[in-house]
Design an enzyme around this catalytic site. Structure first.
Site, mmCIF file in Angstrom:
data_model
loop_
_atom_site.group_PDB
_atom_site.id
_atom_site.type_symbol
_atom_site.label_atom_id
_atom_site.label_comp_id
_atom_site.label_asym_id
_atom_site.label_seq_id
_atom_site.Cartn_x
_atom_site.Cartn_y
_atom_site.Cartn_z
ATOM 1 N N GLY A 188 0.810 -1.215 0.000
ATOM 2 C CA GLY A 188 0.000 0.000 0.000
ATOM 3 C C GLY A 188 0.842 1.264 0.000
ATOM 4 N N CYS A 189 1.872 1.275 0.814
ATOM 5 C CA CYS A 189 2.724 2.467 0.909
ATOM 6 C C CYS A 189 3.522 2.680 -0.374
ATOM 7 C CB CYS A 189 3.643 2.361 2.117
ATOM 8 S SG CYS A 189 2.721 2.380 3.669
ATOM 9 N N THR A 190 3.915 1.588 -1.023
ATOM 10 C CA THR A 190 4.612 1.703 -2.302
ATOM 11 C C THR A 190 3.669 2.275 -3.356
ATOM 12 O OG1 THR A 190 6.099 -0.110 -1.749
ATOM 13 C CG2 THR A 190 5.847 0.418 -4.097
ATOM 14 N N ALA A 249 3.204 6.036 -2.601
ATOM 15 C CA ALA A 249 4.421 6.802 -2.916
ATOM 16 C C ALA A 249 4.608 6.931 -4.426
ATOM 17 C CB ALA A 249 5.639 6.149 -2.275
#
Length: 156
Positions: A46-48, A51
């Site tokens: 999710g964070c990738t 970003a």
């Protein structure tokens, strides 16, 4: 849990190290709009996604006068690896003691698979050129969030 910020509040000041080892302060952005987004952990799916969405939209955001800064509780070496691997084109800041996340209301109780724990709440805060909150979004979803933010800011 720290109180959540709302439009018109003063943005809490901060100075944190970025993935290059430089200090970055909110004051560095005075006179410009800045999107400060809080994400739980570098290199997770999710964070990738989030970003990379910011990376892919940075030209339109910056063209409209918005800088972007990502903040997580990750240590600097993890941020360096993440920024290099994903070719991120904005600063990632390390908030290991989560004091900045707390001051922005982005740290608190979370639930996952029936368990309650303290952690980072995926959040996006837009700070205006005078240092006031113009947008405060909490519990945002990683996928589709940047597109929604751009629409909310009138950039679509």
């Amino acid at each position: 849990m720290a109180e959540r910020l709302t439009s018109g509040d003063d943005a809490p000041a901060f100075t944190l190290q970025d993935s290059t080892g430089s200090n970055v302060s909110l004051a560095d952005f005075r006179g410009r709009n800045v999107v400060v987004y809080f994400y739980p952990a570098a290199s997770t799916p999710g964070c990738t996604k989030e970003a990379c969405d910011f990376r892919d939209n940075i030209a339109s955001l910056q063209g409209a006068g918005y800088d972007v800064v990502g903040i997580s509780p990750d240590p600097l070496p993890k941020l360096v690896k993440f920024a290099e691997k994903e070719e991120l084109n904005f600063p990632l800041l390390s908030d290991e003691d989560h004091s900045v996340a707390e001051s922005y209301g982005a740290w608190g109780k979370k639930k996952n698979y029936g368990k309650t724990y303290e952690g980072l709440i995926r959040s996006t805060i837009v700070v205006d050129p005078e240092g006031k909150i113009s947008v405060a979004q909490y519990n945002v979803r990683a996928t589709g969030h940047v597109a929604k933010l751009c629409r909310d800011l009138g950039l679509d």
